[in-house]
Scaffold this motif. Structure first.
Motif: not given
Length: 545
Positions: A192-207
């Motif tokens: 979960x923590x990695x998802x917030x930084x692995x994805x670009x901020x524009x795509x973080x909703x797709x986590x």
């Protein structure tokens, strides 16, 4: 007269320039207004161009994140395997005629996902920066899960089989699967923590979509596929030409296979996936130190907005407790084979995978909780439908019929499909809201806090619902030497030994299901609008500082 005439003429001359000045001023005002209008139009055009530009760069971001999205989905698939196996155990235990209080004890295996907040700050702040903040925990934890499954593969069949007529050892099985889910919950914190930084901020909703799709697929393989392939009846009916006493896959073989998969895949992630630091991603350092991590957690918990959200998450699932935890067990108790119930989940898989993708179109924006609140009444109504289905299960078979008619399974499948739509609308929208308000500097702790409270809000009421079924059930021993309340395995055995038959007068499942539905609608009337208003709060109220 001449003097007056000249004076009047002079006055007229003085007035005429004044009117000309007004005309000039008006012209200047009109000209300035036109120029200002042009400037405003240009500003609007520039703003529109910026918005179009932002939309135009969204596709490259999505394209760049495809690999990261695929990796996140796969990591959530691995997370879903232990959860699916733990979810399959109650169905296996029900065939051993264990009491509902024993089922309540075993339901504690899911509590690590409800208490993972206790060690989330450690996972979020203690790491080796050279190896990677999230990989520091992800790699060793997944190795432990793989080793755990390899060891368990040698003993699982003995643990589930009846032991000297006393039945499975519930406490030992609970301890084993609690430990396995503890590791899976720790992996969840890291992912979960990695998802917030692995994805670009524009795509973080797709986590949240990655979470839903991956965990659903993993749960399906660990639950439905596991039950289907290990079932002798299903394997002989659909997968073999000659009957065999066991399924095409043994319990130990299934655990052994996934143990190897965990070891191999974890090695590949550890070697080939690089992780950027938070400073590279956000231009600032993350919270350092375990003590600071817990201090940050306390700061988050002091936010009034967080406290309001926590209360909502802890109480919102009361209305679904009985139907979510007891319905499947009641159907098995009524004679529906557990393998057939597992097979009904197969057509649900495309729905469960595609629904989050479709729903994310409405939840990735600024108001995901609108979907959450609008879906809740329909899900509560499905609780009443499930009660009717359980009642129907007890009468649908005719005298002397062993199998349930095909229209029964078709109806149950349709009911499950509608229920899944309501369930995933609520789940995806809530996870999208969590991703939107979480501070990426403390992403593991923040997102874990919200997800932990969400899980706990479901687990405590489901455990309570399982525990109360026997207490709300009114039974009596008929035809024996004694007349007594015979609910529970021990009392039922005493009735049988006395030559009687335990007859149910009032089934506690129906009682508590209707109570839960009523409480759910009352909750919606009380907290529905308050929940919706949370998404209108400014972003600053969610920050930990």
């Amino acid at each position: 007269m001449i003097t007056r005439s000249r004076a009047a003429e002079a006055a007229r001359r003085n007035e005429e320039p004044s009117r000309e000045d007004h005309q000039i001023d008006n012209g200047l005002i009109i000209d300035l207004t036109m120029k200002k209008s042009k400037v405003n139009r240009r500003a609007d055009e520039a703003k529109l161009m910026e918005e179009n530009k932002a939309e135009s760069i969204l596709k490259p971001y999505l394209k760049r994140d495809k690999g990261n999205i695929a990796l996140l989905v796969f990591l959530y698939v691995l997370q879903g395997i232990p959860l699916g196996l733990a979810g399959a155990m109650p169905l296996l235990l029900q065939t051993k005629s264990v009491a509902y209080k024993d089922q309540a004890k075993f339901s504690l295996v899911f509590w690590p996902f409800s208490i993972k907040l206790l060690w989330a700050p450690i996972v979020d702040t203690a790491y080796f920066s050279r190896f990677g903040r999230r990989k520091t925990w992800l790699v060793p934890v997944q190795y432990l899960i793989g080793i755990f499954m390899l060891v368990l593969s040698r003993h699982i069949e003995k643990l589930i089989d009846e032991n000297m007529g006393e039945g499975p050892s519930i406490l030992l099985l609970t301890a084993i699967f609690f430990s396995l889910n503890f590791l899976a919950a720790t992996q969840d914190i890291a992912v979960d923590g990695w998802a917030l930084t692995m994805l670009s901020r524009e795509n973080v909703g797709y986590a949240s979509t990655c979470n839903s799709v991956g965990q659903t697929a993993g749960y399906f393989m660990g639950n439905v596929v596991f039950l289907a392939l290990t079932s002798a009846d299903l394997s002989n009916k659909y997968l073999r030409t000659e009957p065999q006493p066991t399924g095409v896959v043994t319990l130990s073989g299934f655990f052994y296979f996934w143990g190897i998969i965990f070891l191999v895949c974890t090695t590949l992630v550890g070697l080939f996936k690089q992780e950027k630091s938070e400073k590279e991603l956000h231009g600032e350092e993350a919270v350092e130190g375990i003590v600071d991590g817990y201090k940050t957690l306390i700061k988050i918990l002091h936010r009034p907005s967080i406290l309001n959200l926590i209360f909502i998450l802890l109480t919102v699932k009361i209305g679904f407790a009985a139907t979510d935890s007891v319905t499947g067990l009641k159907m098995i108790e009524s004679g529906v084979p557990k393998e057939n119930l597992a097979l009904l989940a197969i057509p649900m898989v495309p729905i469960q995978i595609l629904l989050p993708v479709y729903i994310s179109r409405y939840t990735a924006g600024p108001r995901p909780l609108d979907v959450f609140i609008k879906s809740m009444p329909y899900r509560l109504f499905m609780g009443v439908v499930f009660v009717l289905c359980v009642w129907w299960t007890n009468i649908v078979r005719g005298p002397g019929q062993e199998a349930f008619p095909i229209y029964f399974y078709a109806t149950i499948l349709l009911v499950y499909a509608v229920h899944q739509v309501t369930l995933y609308c609520m789940f995806v929208s809530l996870m999208a809201f969590h991703s939107r308000i979480s501070d990426p500097r403390v992403g593991g702790t923040y997102l874990t806090l919200l997800n932990t409270v969400t899980n706990f809000g479901g687990n405590w009421c489901q455990t309570l619902a399982l525990w109360m079924v026997d207490g709300l059930t009114w039974t009596t021993c008929v035809g024996g030497s004694v007349t007594q309340h015979c609910s529970g395995k021990i009392n039922a055995k005493a009735c049988s030994d006395a030559g009687g038959v335990c007859k149910t007068l009032v089934d506690g499942y129906y009682v508590e299901s209707l109570i839960c539905v009523v409480l759910g609608f009352l909750w919606l009337q009380w907290k529905g609008q308050k929940t919706r208003s949370l998404q209108d709060l400014p972003e600053s109220v969610w920050k930990y500082q």
